[in-house]
Design an enzyme around this catalytic site. Structure first.
Site: not given
Ligand SMILES: [Zn+2]
Length: 299
Positions: A17, A114, A174
Protein backbone atom coordinates in the site's frame (compact mmCIF):
# COMPACT_ATOMS: atom_id res chain seq x y z
CA UNK A 1 6.36 -33.51 16.61
CA UNK A 2 5.82 -31.91 13.23
CA UNK A 3 8.54 -31.61 10.60
CA UNK A 4 11.02 -28.86 11.41
CA UNK A 5 10.99 -26.62 8.35
CA UNK A 6 13.92 -24.23 8.29
CA UNK A 7 13.70 -20.63 7.16
CA UNK A 8 16.58 -19.63 4.91
CA UNK A 9 15.03 -17.23 2.41
CA UNK A 10 13.09 -14.30 3.81
CA UNK A 11 11.46 -11.68 1.62
CA UNK A 12 10.53 -8.43 3.37
CA UNK A 13 8.11 -6.19 1.51
CA UNK A 14 6.57 -2.77 2.06
CA UNK A 15 4.71 -0.33 -0.14
CA UNK A 16 2.13 -2.97 -0.99
CA UNK A 17 0.00 0.00 0.00
CA UNK A 18 1.73 3.15 -1.26
CA UNK A 19 0.68 5.46 1.58
CA UNK A 20 1.80 3.35 4.54
CA UNK A 21 4.97 5.17 5.39
CA UNK A 22 6.49 3.30 8.34
CA UNK A 23 7.16 0.17 6.31
CA UNK A 24 8.15 2.16 3.22
CA UNK A 25 10.67 4.28 5.14
CA UNK A 26 12.07 1.26 6.99
CA UNK A 27 12.52 -0.66 3.72
CA UNK A 28 14.16 2.34 2.08
CA UNK A 29 16.60 2.49 4.97
CA UNK A 30 17.30 -1.23 4.85
CA UNK A 31 17.98 -0.94 1.12
CA UNK A 32 20.29 2.09 1.34
CA UNK A 33 21.92 2.02 4.77
CA UNK A 34 24.37 -0.79 5.59
CA UNK A 35 24.40 0.03 9.28
CA UNK A 36 20.63 -0.25 9.57
CA UNK A 37 20.68 -3.42 7.49
CA UNK A 38 23.38 -4.94 9.69
CA UNK A 39 21.13 -4.42 12.71
CA UNK A 40 18.46 -6.63 11.18
CA UNK A 41 20.40 -9.89 11.24
CA UNK A 42 23.57 -11.00 12.98
CA UNK A 43 26.55 -12.35 11.03
CA UNK A 44 26.19 -15.82 12.50
CA UNK A 45 23.08 -16.54 10.49
CA UNK A 46 22.59 -18.43 7.24
CA UNK A 47 19.36 -16.59 6.45
CA UNK A 48 19.28 -14.60 3.22
CA UNK A 49 17.08 -11.53 3.17
CA UNK A 50 15.57 -9.93 0.10
CA UNK A 51 13.84 -6.56 0.22
CA UNK A 52 11.18 -5.19 -2.13
CA UNK A 53 9.22 -1.96 -2.29
CA UNK A 54 6.23 -3.29 -4.16
CA UNK A 55 3.86 -0.73 -5.68
CA UNK A 56 6.29 1.97 -6.84
CA UNK A 57 3.74 4.08 -8.70
CA UNK A 58 1.39 4.10 -5.71
CA UNK A 59 4.33 5.03 -3.44
CA UNK A 60 5.24 7.87 -5.81
CA UNK A 61 1.64 9.10 -5.67
CA UNK A 62 1.39 8.48 -1.90
CA UNK A 63 -1.79 6.53 -2.62
CA UNK A 64 -2.90 3.18 -1.21
CA UNK A 65 -3.22 1.94 -4.78
CA UNK A 66 -3.57 3.25 -8.32
CA UNK A 67 -6.53 1.19 -9.56
CA UNK A 68 -7.24 -1.64 -7.13
CA UNK A 69 -6.05 -2.85 -3.74
CA UNK A 70 -2.87 -4.84 -4.48
CA UNK A 71 -3.22 -6.82 -1.27
CA UNK A 72 -6.37 -8.49 -2.63
CA UNK A 73 -4.85 -9.58 -5.97
CA UNK A 74 -2.96 -12.70 -4.91
CA UNK A 75 -5.81 -15.20 -5.18
CA UNK A 76 -5.42 -18.35 -7.26
CA UNK A 77 -7.96 -17.00 -9.74
CA UNK A 78 -6.26 -13.64 -10.24
CA UNK A 79 -2.74 -15.07 -10.40
CA UNK A 80 -3.75 -17.61 -13.04
CA UNK A 81 -4.78 -14.86 -15.50
CA UNK A 82 -2.39 -14.38 -18.41
CA UNK A 83 -2.45 -10.62 -18.04
CA UNK A 84 -3.84 -8.19 -15.49
CA UNK A 85 -7.11 -6.31 -15.78
CA UNK A 86 -5.59 -3.27 -14.08
CA UNK A 87 -2.24 -2.02 -12.84
CA UNK A 88 -2.31 -3.82 -9.49
CA UNK A 89 -3.56 -7.09 -10.98
CA UNK A 90 -0.70 -6.98 -13.49
CA UNK A 91 1.76 -6.10 -10.74
CA UNK A 92 0.57 -9.09 -8.70
CA UNK A 93 1.09 -11.44 -11.66
CA UNK A 94 4.62 -10.09 -12.20
CA UNK A 95 5.50 -10.08 -8.51
CA UNK A 96 4.28 -13.65 -8.17
CA UNK A 97 6.56 -14.71 -11.05
CA UNK A 98 9.53 -12.86 -9.55
CA UNK A 99 9.14 -13.91 -5.91
CA UNK A 100 6.61 -16.75 -5.81
CA UNK A 101 5.03 -18.58 -7.38
CA UNK A 102 2.30 -18.96 -4.80
CA UNK A 103 1.67 -22.65 -5.41
CA UNK A 104 5.35 -23.63 -5.74
CA UNK A 105 6.87 -21.11 -3.37
CA UNK A 106 10.58 -20.36 -3.44
CA UNK A 107 10.74 -17.99 -0.45
CA UNK A 108 10.42 -19.60 2.97
CA UNK A 109 8.84 -16.57 4.62
CA UNK A 110 7.32 -13.35 3.32
CA UNK A 111 7.01 -10.49 5.82
CA UNK A 112 4.74 -7.79 4.40
CA UNK A 113 4.78 -4.52 6.35
CA UNK A 114 1.68 -2.36 6.69
CA UNK A 115 0.26 0.30 8.94
CA UNK A 116 -3.28 1.19 9.93
CA UNK A 117 -4.98 4.42 10.95
CA UNK A 118 -6.70 2.44 13.73
CA UNK A 119 -5.38 2.40 17.28
CA UNK A 120 -4.31 -1.25 17.08
CA UNK A 121 -0.81 -0.98 18.44
CA UNK A 122 1.99 -3.07 16.94
CA UNK A 123 0.11 -6.05 15.53
CA UNK A 124 1.56 -9.27 14.17
CA UNK A 125 -0.98 -10.85 11.80
CA UNK A 126 -0.39 -14.56 11.34
CA UNK A 127 -2.43 -16.68 8.95
CA UNK A 128 -1.74 -20.09 10.46
CA UNK A 129 -1.51 -21.31 14.03
CA UNK A 130 0.83 -24.27 13.57
CA UNK A 131 3.88 -24.80 15.77
CA UNK A 132 6.08 -22.39 13.79
CA UNK A 133 3.59 -19.52 14.10
CA UNK A 134 2.73 -20.40 17.69
CA UNK A 135 6.39 -20.23 18.68
CA UNK A 136 6.85 -17.01 16.69
CA UNK A 137 3.87 -15.38 18.39
CA UNK A 138 5.23 -16.37 21.78
CA UNK A 139 8.72 -15.11 20.99
CA UNK A 140 7.51 -11.75 19.64
CA UNK A 141 5.06 -11.13 22.48
CA UNK A 142 7.57 -12.18 25.14
CA UNK A 143 10.17 -9.77 23.80
CA UNK A 144 7.67 -7.03 22.93
CA UNK A 145 4.85 -7.16 25.48
CA UNK A 146 3.02 -4.29 23.75
CA UNK A 147 2.63 -6.46 20.63
CA UNK A 148 -0.80 -7.77 19.65
CA UNK A 149 -1.07 -11.20 18.03
CA UNK A 150 -3.92 -11.42 15.52
CA UNK A 151 -4.69 -14.79 13.96
CA UNK A 152 -6.55 -14.90 10.65
CA UNK A 153 -6.88 -18.64 10.12
CA UNK A 154 -10.61 -18.75 9.33
CA UNK A 155 -9.63 -19.91 5.83
CA UNK A 156 -6.67 -22.05 4.70
CA UNK A 157 -3.45 -20.03 4.29
CA UNK A 158 -3.26 -20.25 0.51
CA UNK A 159 -6.85 -19.04 0.11
CA UNK A 160 -5.87 -15.57 1.32
CA UNK A 161 -5.52 -13.01 -1.49
CA UNK A 162 -2.70 -11.27 0.39
CA UNK A 163 0.73 -10.62 -1.12
CA UNK A 164 2.47 -12.49 1.72
CA UNK A 165 0.66 -15.70 0.70
CA UNK A 166 3.17 -16.23 -2.14
CA UNK A 167 5.70 -17.52 0.41
CA UNK A 168 5.86 -20.97 1.98
CA UNK A 169 4.84 -18.99 5.02
CA UNK A 170 3.61 -15.45 5.11
CA UNK A 171 2.63 -12.85 7.67
CA UNK A 172 1.87 -9.17 8.00
CA UNK A 173 3.15 -6.56 10.39
CA UNK A 174 0.34 -4.04 10.93
CA UNK A 175 1.23 -1.03 13.07
CA UNK A 176 -1.18 1.65 14.21
CA UNK A 177 -2.23 4.31 14.68
CA UNK A 178 -0.57 6.18 11.85
CA UNK A 179 -2.37 8.43 9.39
CA UNK A 180 -1.89 7.63 5.72
CA UNK A 181 0.98 9.32 3.92
CA UNK A 182 2.96 10.36 6.99
CA UNK A 183 5.49 8.84 9.37
CA UNK A 184 4.93 8.76 13.10
CA UNK A 185 8.00 7.93 15.15
CA UNK A 186 6.24 5.38 17.35
CA UNK A 187 4.99 3.48 14.30
CA UNK A 188 8.45 3.48 12.72
CA UNK A 189 10.18 2.24 15.87
CA UNK A 190 7.57 -0.48 16.42
CA UNK A 191 7.85 -1.57 12.78
CA UNK A 192 11.61 -1.87 13.09
CA UNK A 193 11.41 -3.69 16.42
CA UNK A 194 8.81 -6.21 15.31
CA UNK A 195 10.56 -6.94 12.01
CA UNK A 196 13.84 -7.58 13.83
CA UNK A 197 12.10 -9.89 16.30
CA UNK A 198 10.50 -11.96 13.53
CA UNK A 199 13.87 -12.33 11.78
CA UNK A 200 15.64 -13.12 15.06
CA UNK A 201 12.96 -15.70 15.79
CA UNK A 202 13.58 -17.45 12.45
CA UNK A 203 17.30 -17.65 13.18
CA UNK A 204 16.68 -19.18 16.62
CA UNK A 205 14.02 -21.49 15.15
CA UNK A 206 16.54 -22.79 12.59
CA UNK A 207 19.13 -23.35 15.28
CA UNK A 208 16.51 -24.90 17.58
CA UNK A 209 17.62 -22.51 20.30
CA UNK A 210 14.28 -21.04 21.32
CA UNK A 211 13.93 -22.89 24.57
CA UNK A 212 10.64 -23.07 26.40
CA UNK A 213 8.24 -20.24 25.56
CA UNK A 214 5.05 -19.69 27.55
CA UNK A 215 1.68 -19.37 25.86
CA UNK A 216 0.57 -15.77 25.21
CA UNK A 217 -2.73 -13.96 24.67
CA UNK A 218 -3.88 -13.57 21.08
CA UNK A 219 -6.96 -12.61 19.08
CA UNK A 220 -8.67 -14.58 16.34
CA UNK A 221 -10.55 -12.73 13.59
CA UNK A 222 -14.21 -13.68 13.25
CA UNK A 223 -15.99 -11.16 11.01
CA UNK A 224 -16.38 -7.55 9.89
CA UNK A 225 -19.07 -5.13 11.01
CA UNK A 226 -20.60 -2.59 8.64
CA UNK A 227 -21.90 0.91 9.30
CA UNK A 228 -25.70 1.23 9.42
CA UNK A 229 -26.72 2.36 5.93
CA UNK A 230 -29.74 4.01 4.37
CA UNK A 231 -31.57 2.31 1.50
CA UNK A 232 -29.44 4.50 -0.79
CA UNK A 233 -26.28 3.08 0.77
CA UNK A 234 -25.36 6.23 2.70
CA UNK A 235 -23.96 5.94 6.22
CA UNK A 236 -26.56 6.75 8.90
CA UNK A 237 -24.11 6.82 11.79
CA UNK A 238 -20.48 7.16 12.82
CA UNK A 239 -18.38 5.11 15.21
CA UNK A 240 -19.53 5.96 18.73
CA UNK A 241 -17.03 8.29 20.44
CA UNK A 242 -16.67 5.83 23.31
CA UNK A 243 -15.74 3.00 20.92
CA UNK A 244 -13.29 5.00 18.80
CA UNK A 245 -9.65 4.05 19.60
CA UNK A 246 -10.76 1.08 21.75
CA UNK A 247 -9.15 -1.49 19.48
CA UNK A 248 -8.71 -4.87 21.19
CA UNK A 249 -10.74 -3.73 24.21
CA UNK A 250 -13.66 -5.99 25.07
CA UNK A 251 -17.13 -5.10 23.77
CA UNK A 252 -20.26 -6.51 25.40
CA UNK A 253 -23.98 -6.39 24.67
CA UNK A 254 -25.54 -3.01 25.39
CA UNK A 255 -22.36 -0.98 24.98
CA UNK A 256 -22.41 2.04 22.63
CA UNK A 257 -21.23 1.15 19.14
CA UNK A 258 -22.50 3.79 16.72
CA UNK A 259 -23.77 7.36 17.08
CA UNK A 260 -26.38 8.22 14.49
CA UNK A 261 -26.14 11.60 12.79
CA UNK A 262 -29.46 12.41 14.49
CA UNK A 263 -27.77 11.89 17.86
CA UNK A 264 -29.05 8.44 18.83
CA UNK A 265 -26.69 5.91 20.42
CA UNK A 266 -26.83 2.45 18.85
CA UNK A 267 -25.68 -0.27 21.22
CA UNK A 268 -23.95 -3.56 20.55
CA UNK A 269 -26.43 -6.38 20.03
CA UNK A 270 -24.01 -9.10 19.00
CA UNK A 271 -22.20 -11.62 21.17
CA UNK A 272 -20.46 -10.76 24.44
CA UNK A 273 -16.69 -10.78 25.00
CA UNK A 274 -15.84 -9.70 21.49
CA UNK A 275 -12.85 -7.54 20.53
CA UNK A 276 -13.27 -4.85 17.87
CA UNK A 277 -10.19 -3.80 15.90
CA UNK A 278 -9.46 -1.91 12.69
CA UNK A 279 -11.95 0.53 14.27
CA UNK A 280 -12.62 3.29 11.75
CA UNK A 281 -9.70 2.23 9.52
CA UNK A 282 -9.41 4.85 6.79
CA UNK A 283 -8.92 2.40 3.93
CA UNK A 284 -12.16 0.56 4.81
CA UNK A 285 -14.34 3.67 5.20
CA UNK A 286 -15.48 3.75 1.57
CA UNK A 287 -16.25 0.03 1.81
CA UNK A 288 -18.58 0.87 4.74
CA UNK A 289 -16.63 -1.44 7.05
CA UNK A 290 -16.77 0.07 10.56
CA UNK A 291 -14.50 -2.44 12.31
CA UNK A 292 -13.52 -6.10 12.49
CA UNK A 293 -14.20 -8.50 15.37
CA UNK A 294 -12.01 -11.02 17.11
CA UNK A 295 -12.32 -13.48 19.96
CA UNK A 296 -9.65 -13.63 22.61
CA UNK A 297 -7.60 -16.79 22.73
CA UNK A 298 -4.17 -18.05 23.76
CA UNK A 299 -1.49 -19.33 21.46
ZN1 LIG B 1 -1.75 -1.85 4.23
Amino acid sequence: MSEHIEIHKILITAGTHGNEMSGIEYLRNLLSNKKIRAQLLGQESDIGIELALVNKLAIQRRARYVEEDLNRQFSQEKLSALSGENLEHQLAIEFNLAYGPKYEPTRDLVIDIHNTTSNMGPTLIILESDEFHQQMARYVKTNMPEAIILIEDHIPYKQHPYLCSIGKKGLMIEIGPQPQGVLRPAAYLQTEKMTKLVVAFCDLWNKQMLGQLDAVDAFRLTEEVYFPLSSEGEKLAMIHPSLQNNDFIVLNKGQPTFLSFEGDTLVWEGEDNIYPHFIGESAYYHLNIAFALARKTVI
